[in-house]
Scaffold this active site. Structure first.
Site, short mmCIF file in Angstrom:
data_model
loop_
_atom_site.label_atom_id
_atom_site.label_comp_id
_atom_site.label_asym_id
_atom_site.label_seq_id
_atom_site.Cartn_x
_atom_site.Cartn_y
_atom_site.Cartn_z
N ASP A 149 0.92 -1.11 -0.13
CA ASP A 149 0.04 0.02 0.00
C ASP A 149 0.96 1.18 0.04
O ASP A 149 0.35 2.29 0.47
CB ASP A 149 -0.83 0.07 1.15
N HIS A 191 -4.21 -1.72 -5.94
CA HIS A 191 -3.68 -0.71 -6.46
C HIS A 191 -4.73 0.47 -6.76
O HIS A 191 -5.74 0.12 -7.52
CB HIS A 191 -2.72 -0.94 -7.60
P1 GDP Z 1 -0.71 0.26 -3.77
O1 GDP Z 1 -1.27 -1.25 -3.58
O2 GDP Z 1 1.04 0.27 -3.22
O3 GDP Z 1 -0.52 0.77 -5.19
O4 GDP Z 1 -1.20 1.30 -2.68
P2 GDP Z 1 -2.58 1.54 -2.47
O5 GDP Z 1 -3.32 1.98 -3.95
O6 GDP Z 1 -3.23 0.45 -1.64
O7 GDP Z 1 -2.53 2.86 -1.65
C1 GDP Z 1 -2.15 3.99 -1.91
C2 GDP Z 1 -3.37 5.05 -1.75
O8 GDP Z 1 -2.76 6.40 -1.55
C3 GDP Z 1 -4.30 5.33 -2.95
O9 GDP Z 1 -5.43 5.60 -2.60
C4 GDP Z 1 -3.60 6.30 -3.68
O10 GDP Z 1 -4.49 6.83 -4.52
C5 GDP Z 1 -3.16 7.32 -2.47
N1 GDP Z 1 -2.16 7.92 -2.99
C6 GDP Z 1 -0.89 7.81 -3.53
N2 GDP Z 1 -0.08 8.54 -3.86
C7 GDP Z 1 -0.60 9.46 -2.91
C8 GDP Z 1 0.09 10.80 -2.61
O11 GDP Z 1 1.30 11.24 -2.82
N3 GDP Z 1 -0.79 11.71 -1.63
C9 GDP Z 1 -1.90 11.12 -1.43
N4 GDP Z 1 -2.65 11.89 -0.54
N5 GDP Z 1 -2.50 10.24 -1.67
C10 GDP Z 1 -1.94 9.14 -2.37
#
Ligand code: GDP
Length: 424
Positions: free
Chosen positions: A13, A41
């Site tokens: 995440d 994701h």
């Molecule tokens: P992944 O599985 O590694 O892709 O991560 P997730 O999707 O589970 O979690 C990342 C969350 O953080 C998602 O809801 C993204 O839209 C959000 N996100 C990613 N980068 C940023 C950021 O720089 N700032 C904010 N506020 N949210 C972000």
């Protein structure tokens, strides 16, 4: 440009999906090489907000070929549902932009059932599984008790094998768990309903990748979860059941001789963790609640509140080493804007001594965080797009983390949207 892997450095995440969504426009092929539909994701772009579980995050770019490699847990039911959901939102997923490895093993309906039965049996000792059948699937794969996607193309041979596997699996369902057996009829129904839908996507993706490589095309490898959930290098047994490290990418993709020139390790500006297991830097109570709310830390797949805490430099440095990261993408820096002081877990205290080294899993429960803190910046940075325009305190935090991890932070993300990124 060389091949590149985008991988998680922490517990998952970290924001890998947003990084793949950003970078995949520069690549011709995006491959998922391990895991299944057990994580999510989240991608926010001009087409909307999407929670991808199994599909590679390259599906949003025209002209990109997406591949599910032999290392993934191929759940035809989840994949078909996801293809339909994403297509319904205006992003077509067809054999023109998605191929499934004929050597990807199939996650079968009983894997999910067994996951739930085992977690229920473990009661308070449960692993915190997402109950998508991933652990039973990988154990069956390595016992050679499942079939490969390519077997769907040879029905006569498929059914002979499945009959034997079903008989064996029913011994476990009935005698170990006292559950109802699976029938050939229900299995046939499932294969007819979902396996058939996936058939047109199946091909020898190893050949596809070798040809892409030979033509000088650029390949992006997309991981699920992070170093600390890697089966071999993570916090075993609270890991996933596959290898999330970049070194596994060529194998799980179908390009075992492939080279990866750039490994982007994604690190969140603070920590989060879903499910059970040691989490040294964990915050509790109101402090945790505020951070969870600020970062909206709820599971993309399960909606479960994630455990949260400040960045853990011991775990992050170890995670980056496991990945062989050449670059770090630091995400969600904007989430920390509400804090007066930004705490960091700088070292661990273990048996009365301070250490910078990540301990063996059995010792993690005894490790205590040693906190340091740096000044906060207390202003909205989500609109900043240039390094020089970040407040000095925010730059200092990034530099502090960079020094502690020992790997250059070349991307700083300040929002979920595709363009909310600072390139250094
Ligand atoms: P992944 O599985 O590694 O892709 O991560 P997730 O999707 O589970 O979690 C990342 C969350 O953080 C998602 O809801 C993204 O839209 C959000 N996100 C990613 N980068 C940023 C950021 O720089 N700032 C904010 N506020 N949210 C972000």
């Amino acid at each position: 440009m060389s091949n590149c892997a985008i991988v998680g450095v922490n517990w998952g995440d970290e924001g890998k999906g947003r990084m793949v969504d950003l970078l995949s426009r520069d690549f011709d092929v995006v491959v998922r090489y391990q895991g299944g539909g057990n994580a999510g994701h989240t991608v926010v772009n001009e087409k909307g907000k999407f929670a991808l579980h199994l599909l590679p995050s390259g599906v949003f770019h025209d002209g990109v070929m997406n591949v599910l490699g032999n290392g993934v847990a191929l759940d035809c039911e989840s994949l078909w549902n996801e293809i339909q959901e994403v297509s319904a939102k205006g992003v077509p997923v067809t054999p023109d932009n998605l191929r499934v490895s004929d050597r990807a093993s199939l996650l079968l309906p009983w894997h999910r059932e067994l996951d739930g039965l085992e977690e229920a049996r473990l009661k308070d000792k449960k692993y915190g599984s997402t109950k998508q059948g991933i652990a039973p699937f990988y154990s069956d794969k390595y016992q050679k008790k499942t079939v490969m996607a390519g077997d769907l193309l040879y029905p006569d041979k498929l059914w002979a094998r499945l009959e034997g596997i079903l008989e064996w699996k029913n011994l476990t369902l009935e005698r170990v768990y006292g559950a109802a057996p699976c029938t050939m009829e229900s299995l046939r129904e499932w294969v007819d309903r979902f396996g058939e839908k996936i058939r047109p996507y199946i091909c020898d993706t190893g050949a596809l990748l070798r040809e892409a490589q030979a033509k000088g095309k650029r390949i992006l490898f997309e991981a699920q979860l992070g170093s600390l959930r890697d089966l071999d290098f993570g916090i075993y047994p609270y890991t996933t059941s596959s290898n999330a490290v970049a070194a596994y990418a060529p194998v799980g993709s179908g390009l075992p001789g492939g080279k990866i020139g750039k490994v982007v390790g994604v690190v969140k500006a603070y920590s989060s963790c879903v499910g059970e297991g040691p989490f040294v830097c964990e915050w509790f109570g109101e402090q945790a609640e505020k951070l969870r709310e600020a970062g909206f830390e709820y599971g993309a797949k399960t909606g479960r509140p994630r455990r949260v805490g400040p960045i853990d430099l011991v775990a992050t440095r170890y995670g980056a080493l496991c990945q062989g990261a050449t670059d770090i993408a630091l995400t969600k820096l904007d989430v920390l804007s509400y804090l007066d002081e930004i705490p960091v877990c700088a070292r661990y205290e273990l048996n009365g001594e301070q250490t910078d080294d990540f301990p063996f899993p059995a010792l993690l429960d005894d490790a205590k965080p040693v906190w340091e803190s740096v000044p906060g910046w207390k202003c909205d940075i989500s609109g900043v797009r240039r390094w020089e325009e970040l407040p000095q305190a925010a730059r200092d935090y990034v530099l502090y983390v960079e020094k502690a991890i020992g790997c250059p932070i070349t991307y700083v993300s300040v929002g979920p949207e595709r363009d909310a990124i600072i390139l250094r």
